[in-house]
Design an enzyme around this catalytic site. Structure first.
Site, mmCIF file in Angstrom:
data_model
loop_
_atom_site.group_PDB
_atom_site.id
_atom_site.type_symbol
_atom_site.label_atom_id
_atom_site.label_comp_id
_atom_site.label_asym_id
_atom_site.label_seq_id
_atom_site.Cartn_x
_atom_site.Cartn_y
_atom_site.Cartn_z
ATOM 1 N N GLY A 12 0.771 -1.230 0.000
ATOM 2 C CA GLY A 12 0.000 0.000 0.000
ATOM 3 C C GLY A 12 0.801 1.278 0.000
ATOM 4 O O GLY A 12 0.345 2.305 0.500
ATOM 5 N N ASN A 14 1.436 3.214 -2.460
ATOM 6 C CA ASN A 14 0.698 4.225 -3.231
ATOM 7 C C ASN A 14 -0.500 4.732 -2.442
ATOM 8 O O ASN A 14 -0.822 5.918 -2.488
ATOM 9 C CB ASN A 14 0.243 3.636 -4.566
ATOM 10 N N ARG A 65 -15.295 -14.865 -10.159
ATOM 11 C CA ARG A 65 -15.006 -13.432 -9.979
ATOM 12 C C ARG A 65 -16.250 -12.673 -9.558
ATOM 13 O O ARG A 65 -16.185 -11.801 -8.694
ATOM 14 C CB ARG A 65 -14.464 -12.838 -11.289
ATOM 15 N N ARG A 91 -6.043 -7.663 -8.615
ATOM 16 C CA ARG A 91 -7.096 -8.512 -9.169
ATOM 17 C C ARG A 91 -7.683 -7.854 -10.402
ATOM 18 O O ARG A 91 -7.933 -6.643 -10.401
ATOM 19 C CB ARG A 91 -8.220 -8.750 -8.139
ATOM 20 N N LEU A 93 -10.667 -6.888 -12.643
ATOM 21 C CA LEU A 93 -12.083 -6.655 -12.341
ATOM 22 C C LEU A 93 -12.926 -6.914 -13.585
ATOM 23 O O LEU A 93 -12.512 -6.616 -14.708
ATOM 24 C CB LEU A 93 -12.263 -5.208 -11.859
ATOM 25 N N ASN A 107 -6.442 3.946 -11.887
ATOM 26 C CA ASN A 107 -5.454 2.919 -11.575
ATOM 27 C C ASN A 107 -4.071 3.460 -11.888
ATOM 28 O O ASN A 107 -3.911 4.322 -12.760
ATOM 29 C CB ASN A 107 -5.713 1.660 -12.423
ATOM 30 N N HIS A 109 -0.334 2.135 -13.119
ATOM 31 C CA HIS A 109 0.292 0.969 -13.742
ATOM 32 C C HIS A 109 1.772 1.281 -13.939
ATOM 33 O O HIS A 109 2.108 2.360 -14.448
ATOM 34 C CB HIS A 109 -0.392 0.671 -15.083
HETATM 35 C C1 GRF Z 1 4.041 -1.745 -7.330
HETATM 36 O O1 GRF Z 1 4.721 -2.642 -8.187
HETATM 37 C C2 GRF Z 1 3.520 -0.614 -8.137
HETATM 38 O O2 GRF Z 1 4.339 -0.382 -9.262
HETATM 39 C C3 GRF Z 1 2.165 -1.068 -8.580
HETATM 40 O O3 GRF Z 1 1.681 -1.941 -7.554
HETATM 41 C C4 GRF Z 1 2.820 -2.464 -6.820
HETATM 42 C C5 GRF Z 1 2.661 -2.320 -5.329
HETATM 43 O O4 GRF Z 1 2.317 -1.001 -5.043
HETATM 44 N N1 GRF Z 1 1.293 0.056 -8.742
HETATM 45 P P1 GRF Z 1 1.919 -0.562 -3.516
HETATM 46 O O5 GRF Z 1 3.230 -0.369 -2.781
HETATM 47 O O6 GRF Z 1 1.112 -1.701 -2.915
HETATM 48 O O7 GRF Z 1 1.173 0.714 -3.690
#
Ligand code: GRF
Length: 196
Positions: A12, A14, A65, A91, A93, A107, A109
């Site tokens: 987490g 981000n 799903r 996951r 969606l 999102n 990426h």
């Molecule tokens: C990382 O590889 C990031 O590049 C992608 O998700 C992975 C984990 O991110 N967005 P986080 O630390 O769980 O946010």
């Protein structure tokens, strides 16, 4: 004040960057951190920030799903989010789920889309000999990693880079890009953010 739900699967980082950016005159606040893994380390980080959390383990649902998503929707809809941010959410969606939030689900990426949708993005950039890599924030649509781009951040690929060293460099930019995009998106501004 816009209500933001953040979906995570792991650490987490981000989510933390997004949550910690929503203060002062920021037009949004985090109202839920939701994970498909009850053990996700990010859940404790959210709780430490006083953000409500929930988890729906996807594993008991196997390949169903729709059944997993029906459970996932319960805490998500209860939080009444204006914006849903997928942040390290691992996951895929279904179109039915996406359509419930289309136009207000983002999102991040870890590639310069449209290059390298899907997994193992850094390995692929290195294998291709790319001079640069980066990350993209996009609106989520039913096509995986293909929605309108709301921001991109570029980093150089350096001699001797491994997927891990490149991922680390990109992650730093993810933590700058996603909050910058969310701040604009929360006021309806879809002008893309480009870093540096
Ligand atoms: C990382 O590889 C990031 O590049 C992608 O998700 C992975 C984990 O991110 N967005 P986080 O630390 O769980 O946010």
């Amino acid at each position: 004040m816009k209500r933001v739900a953040i979906l995570i699967s792991g650490g987490g980082s981000n989510m933390v960057a997004l949550a910690d950016s929503m203060n002062g005159d920021h037009p949004a606040r985090p109202v839920l951190v939701l994970s498909n893994d009850p053990e996700a380390a990010g859940l404790a980080k959210a709780a430490a920030r006083g953000i409500p959390t929930a988890a729906v383990d996807h594993r008991p649902f196997g390949r169903d799903r729709a059944a997993f998503e029906a459970e996932l929707l319960k805490p998500l809809l209860a939080a009444e989010p204006d914006v849903v941010c997928l942040a390290g959410f691992m996951r895929v969606l279904t179109p039915e789920f996406v359509e419930k939030f289309q136009g207000r689900m983002l999102n991040i990426h870890p590639s310069l889309l449209p290059k390298y949708p899907g997994l193992h993005t850094h390995e692929r950039a290195l294998a291709a000999g790319d001079a640069e890599a980066g990350c993209t924030v996009h609106e989520v649509t039913p096509d995986l990693d293909a929605g309108p781009i709301l921001g991109q951040a570029r980093v150089p690929v350096l001699p001797g880079d491994t997927p891990d060293t490149l991922a680390e460099r990109v992650l730093v930019m993810e933590h700058r890009l996603y909050p910058a995009v969310l701040r604009r998106f929360a006021v309806g501004d879809r002008t893309p953010v480009y870093l540096p």
